[in-house]
Design a protein around this motif. Structure first.
Motif, PDB file in Angstrom:
ATOM      1  N   GLU A 135       0.832  -1.205   0.000  1.00  0.00           N
ATOM      2  CA  GLU A 135       0.000   0.000   0.000  1.00  0.00           C
ATOM      3  C   GLU A 135       0.857   1.242   0.000  1.00  0.00           C
ATOM      4  OE1 GLU A 135       0.201   1.795   3.093  1.00  0.00           O
ATOM      5  OE2 GLU A 135       1.606   0.232   3.674  1.00  0.00           O
ATOM      6  N   ALA A 168       0.294   5.963  -0.521  1.00  0.00           N
ATOM      7  CA  ALA A 168      -0.639   7.094  -0.557  1.00  0.00           C
ATOM      8  C   ALA A 168       0.017   8.252  -1.290  1.00  0.00           C
ATOM      9  CB  ALA A 168      -1.045   7.516   0.853  1.00  0.00           C
ATOM     10  N   SER A 180      -5.152   6.746  -0.173  1.00  0.00           N
ATOM     11  CA  SER A 180      -4.279   5.580  -0.089  1.00  0.00           C
ATOM     12  C   SER A 180      -4.700   4.548  -1.128  1.00  0.00           C
ATOM     13  CB  SER A 180      -4.357   4.962   1.310  1.00  0.00           C
ATOM     14  OG  SER A 180      -3.724   3.699   1.346  1.00  0.00           O
ATOM     15  N   HIS A 202       1.572   3.812   3.818  1.00  0.00           N
ATOM     16  CA  HIS A 202       0.487   4.599   4.384  1.00  0.00           C
ATOM     17  C   HIS A 202       0.076   4.080   5.751  1.00  0.00           C
ATOM     18  CE1 HIS A 202      -3.898   5.233   5.106  1.00  0.00           C
ATOM     19  NE2 HIS A 202      -3.584   6.481   4.791  1.00  0.00           N
TER      20      HIS A 202
END
Length: 529
Positions: free
Chosen positions: A401, A403, A446, A483
């Motif tokens: 992940e 962002a 995100s 994130h």
């Protein structure tokens, strides 16, 4: 109950993939059934502890003999975290970085005593909450270390209904914290995918973000005060809801991943239990169209409590229902699914829902009713179990992940997908790459990616270049290296570049002051000096 030692969560909830799904994996990705047997816990033979008898006696003096464990099972269960490479290595019997001992303190003072004992005997310390790290946060660069398991520190210490604050110990698991708060009419409102097993201390140490962050905020926004035990003593931070008394020292602890000290209490903001919870689905023609709708709600309101958007591939595959994976593919489904959830009083929820629906419709969204939303809510913690079932079936599955600001989100989305697809395809294991917007803010969002492919001959070696390529793509496209999963060891080298030389030097100075011997989670978050 302990978590499954070589997988995720409650062993009773683990289930194999349906034959239709294994067939789909074979047809789409060339996934072959596993050819090697899965080892049992009794088959694992960790190296014998090398900690001296004097060191073990010092630890026992700090917490009591019964709370220092050196048996093989306890040590194996505290080896690494729950990333896919972590689990693949465990399943292959690799426990080369097993802790010397597992130590279970019950109080702040006992934590201090443990740190002193470890400093005296040259043992590193890895704080251990739920063991849910997926970024190498429990894999220190030191062979002689102890796992500091905080499960005995699991109380609600104080609740102030006037100020709406609660003081929680770090080893309190999220479901237990919610139950204790609910008994008093409150909720924390923090529901990450790791909710069933992660702990309060871990949430703070990793800057966790829950699935209802659009309404309740991130965990670091909920934290009002922290207590930290370090080899140099105790650090207390936070005495008012806001302050202009110098830099906010809480920010040094939040996200520090055990590298600066051991969090022993957390004061959090709490909210009244919601009267109603409503989750519903919306369909958009494209990820671009859905992203624009989420941005409008995030910036101009009204903002739902839960707001997320799956791209075309994730929508098509239907990860929310393992027994229905591929159903939309067979039916020729199209578009992108968004989930909007509303929690609060009945009056406020109805008002926000009506106004948000008008915005979503104006942005091209089509309502698809409560069923997709309720299905998501029912399965919101099931993805890690699905990951284990995919591994059992011979597939490789992992997540990552990042962002970025809204203007960079399209470029970031394309760059990461391309990096993963190109690298894994060149390795002979073309992947399925899915993505969703998991958290939204006024200024950005995100992106959460899921990758599935065949395992290849060496699945860890096959994944590492792809992960590195994705990390490079994140930085090049203007994203942050994490994130909400954290830095650990997996992201450390890219975090160094993101923070810059002066920033890393400043953090090293903090670590030298709080942990002069470098005992706390060495190599995690920061490179060793």
């Amino acid at each position: 109950m302990d978590m499954l030692w070589n997988g995720w969560g409650d062993p009773a909830k683990a289930a194999p993939l349906p034959e239709t799904v294994t067939g789909l994996l074979h047809d789409l990705l060339g996934v072959q059934p596993r050819s090697t047997p899965v080892l049992g816990l009794d088959d694992i033979r960790p190296p014998a502890p090398t900690a001296t008898p004097a060191a073990l006696r010092a630890l026992a003096a700090a917490v009591g003999d019964e709370h220092v464990r050196t048996d093989a099972e306890s040590r194996v269960r505290h080896t690494r975290g729950k990333s896919t490479p972590d689990l693949l290595r465990l399943r292959a019997g690799d426990v080369s970085d097993v802790p010397q001992a597992v130590v279970l303190p019950a109080t702040h003072d006992e934590v201090l005593d443990v740190l002193r004992a470890c400093a005296a005997h040259g043992l590193a310390v890895v704080p251990f909450g739920g063991g849910t790290s997926v970024v190498g946060g429990l894999a220190p660069q030191r062979s002689a270390f102890v796992a500091l398991d905080l499960r005995r520190m699991n109380a609600l210490l104080d609740l102030d209904p006037v100020s709406r604050t609660a003081v929680l110990q770090p080893g309190l698991r999220a479901p237990e914290a919610e139950a204790l708060l609910a008994a008093e009419g409150f909720t924390l409102g923090h529901f990450p995918q790791s909710f069933e097993w992660a702990t309060i201390g871990g949430f703070a140490a990793a800057r966790s973000s829950g699935q209802a962050s659009a309404g309740y905020g991130r965990f670091d926004e909920m934290v009002l005060a922290l207590t930290l035990a370090t080899p140099e003593g105790t650090l207390e931070t936070g005495r008012a809801p806001r302050s202009a008394a110098g830099p906010d020292l809480r920010q040094l602890i939040l996200g520090s991943e055990g590298a600066f000290g051991v969090i022993t209490s957390v004061t959090v903001r709490i909210r009244p239990l919601p009267e109603v919870r409503i989750y519903e689905g919306w369909r958009f023609g494209s990820f671009e169209e859905g992203t624009a709708a989420l941005r409008r709600l995030a910036q101009d309101g009204p903002r739902p409590t839960v707001l997320r958007l799956s791209d075309e591939t994730e929508t098509l595959i239907g990860l929310a229902q393992p027994d229905a994976i591929g159903a939309d593919l067979a039916a020729g489904g199209a578009g992108c699914l968004a989930i909007a959830g509303y929690e609060g009083t009945a009056e406020d929820t109805a008002y926000r829902r009506e106004r948000a629906a008008a915005v979503l419709a104006d942005c091209g969204g089509t309502p698809v009713g409560a069923e997709p939303g309720e299905r998501w809510a029912h399965g919101r913690y099931s993805a890690p179990y699905l990951r284990d079932a995919l591994l059992d079936a011979g597939a490789f599955a992992e997540t990552l992940e990042t962002a970025a600001f809204w203007s960079r989100v399209p470029e970031l989305y394309t760059a990461v997908r391309t990096a993963l697809t190109d690298t894994l395809t060149q390795a002979g294991t073309p992947p399925l790459v899915m993505c969703h917007i998991s958290h939204v803010y006024e200024n950005g969002a995100s992106l959460y990616f899921t990758v599935v492919s065949a395992q290849g001959e060496d699945p860890v070696a096959h994944w590492t270049p792809a992960k590195h390529a994705a990390n490079e793509a994140v930085l090049a496209a203007g994203g942050t290296i994490s994130h909400h999963h954290g830095v650990g060891t997996d992201h450390r080298d890219w975090y160094v570049r993101e923070a810059g030389p002066l920033g890393i030097s400043a953090l090293h100075a903090v670590k030298r002051r709080l942990d002069p011997e470098g005992l706390l989670n060495p190599g995690v978050l920061l490179p060793t000096d």
